[in-house]
Design an enzyme around this catalytic site. Structure first.
Site, short mmCIF file in Angstrom:
data_model
loop_
_atom_site.label_atom_id
_atom_site.label_comp_id
_atom_site.label_asym_id
_atom_site.label_seq_id
_atom_site.Cartn_x
_atom_site.Cartn_y
_atom_site.Cartn_z
N HIS A 56 29.56 29.91 70.12
CA HIS A 56 29.56 28.52 70.58
C HIS A 56 28.50 28.34 71.68
CE1 HIS A 56 31.66 24.63 71.38
NE2 HIS A 56 31.02 24.79 72.53
N ASP A 73 27.22 33.17 83.50
CA ASP A 73 28.65 33.17 83.79
C ASP A 73 28.97 31.77 84.28
OD1 ASP A 73 31.11 34.45 83.75
OD2 ASP A 73 31.07 34.78 85.90
N ASN A 83 28.24 37.25 73.27
CA ASN A 83 28.75 37.32 71.90
C ASN A 83 29.40 36.02 71.49
OD1 ASN A 83 28.18 40.11 71.17
ND2 ASN A 83 29.62 40.66 72.78
N LYS A 111 26.93 15.87 75.95
CA LYS A 111 27.42 16.86 76.91
C LYS A 111 26.27 17.75 77.39
CE LYS A 111 30.26 20.94 77.56
NZ LYS A 111 31.05 22.02 77.01
N HIS A 143 26.70 21.58 83.09
CA HIS A 143 26.26 22.71 83.94
C HIS A 143 25.33 23.63 83.16
CE1 HIS A 143 29.84 23.33 81.68
NE2 HIS A 143 30.00 24.59 81.99
#
Ligand code: IMP
Length: 211
Positions: free
Chosen positions: A32, A89, A29, A193, A198
């Site tokens: 960004h 995650d 949700n 970035k 990651h």
């Protein structure tokens, strides 16, 4: 069949040859994150947000590993939509702190998503420590594409700065300086970035996998 031709903006459903792109529901949700991931996979993969998939769900991250939490989210959304889903995650792991804040990155200082407090705590925990090396990691879990969940990791090594630098990005960005750079993530353009982060690396590997 819908075609991508004669359009000024790229059609998110097709590549430049008019070939349909693989479609995955992105189980988050966090707008960004959706924006960041969509910018990374643009033209290679179609990421559908939960809103676009008509799903309203908030999955608690109750596991103690990045893999466990990513699986919980992807599995929950797959069960509702029946469509292949990807969940992520992520977190920051600091070597001198035994890998903390790790899976607790969002709630390091207690309250989920309080980035200012988290950064303050990180700076104070590292006071006087010589080793400031750290890495960001993202684990993606894809459910509904193969018979078993697929896991893909992206990592970026760096150091924790001694003070906040830069105003962009989110989370620990103002304190994280990636290897080979002298700027924090918060001092970079989003595209810079994304090229080394990651999350950028994890989604890049996901696209390699799908290819
Ligand atoms: P999530 O699993 O992607 O929601 O990330 C959990 C937490 O890790 C975030 O709330 C941030 O504190 C931290 N984090 C993850 N990715 C980043 C990043 O790219 N920059 C800064 N902090 C991040």
């Amino acid at each position: 069949m819908k075609s991508a031709s004669n359009k000024e903006l790229p059609d998110p459903e097709f590549n430049h040859m008019g070939v349909p792109l693989p479609k995955l529901v992105f189980a988050t949700n966090n707008q960004h994150k959706i924006d960041e991931a969509q910018a990374i996979v643009q033209g290679k993969l179609q990421l559908i947000s939960l809103k676009e998939a008509g799903v309203e769900i908030e999955v608690d991250e109750t596991e103690t590993t990045f893999r466990g939490n990513a699986f919980l989210k992807a599995q929950a959304v797959w069960e509702i939509t029946g469509l292949p889903c990807v969940a992520d995650d992520s977190g920051l792991c600091v070597n001198a702190l035994g890998g903390e804040p790790g899976v607790f990155s969002s709630r390091y200082a207690g309250e989920a998503g309080n980035h200012a407090k988290n950064n303050e705590k990180l700076l104070s925990e590292l006071l006087g420590k010589a080793d400031r090396s750290a890495y960001f990691t993202t684990v993606l879990c894809i459910v509904g594409m193969e018979n078993t969940p697929i896991y893909i990791e992206g990592r970026v090594n760096g150091v924790i700065l001694t003070q906040m630098q830069g105003k962009d990005g989110f989370g620990y960005d103002p304190l994280f300086c990636p290897e080979g750079e002298n700027r924090s993530f918060a001092e970079m353009l989003a595209s810079e970035k994304n090229a080394m982060s990651h999350r950028g690396r994890a989604f890049q590997s996901l696209m390699d996998y799908l290819r």
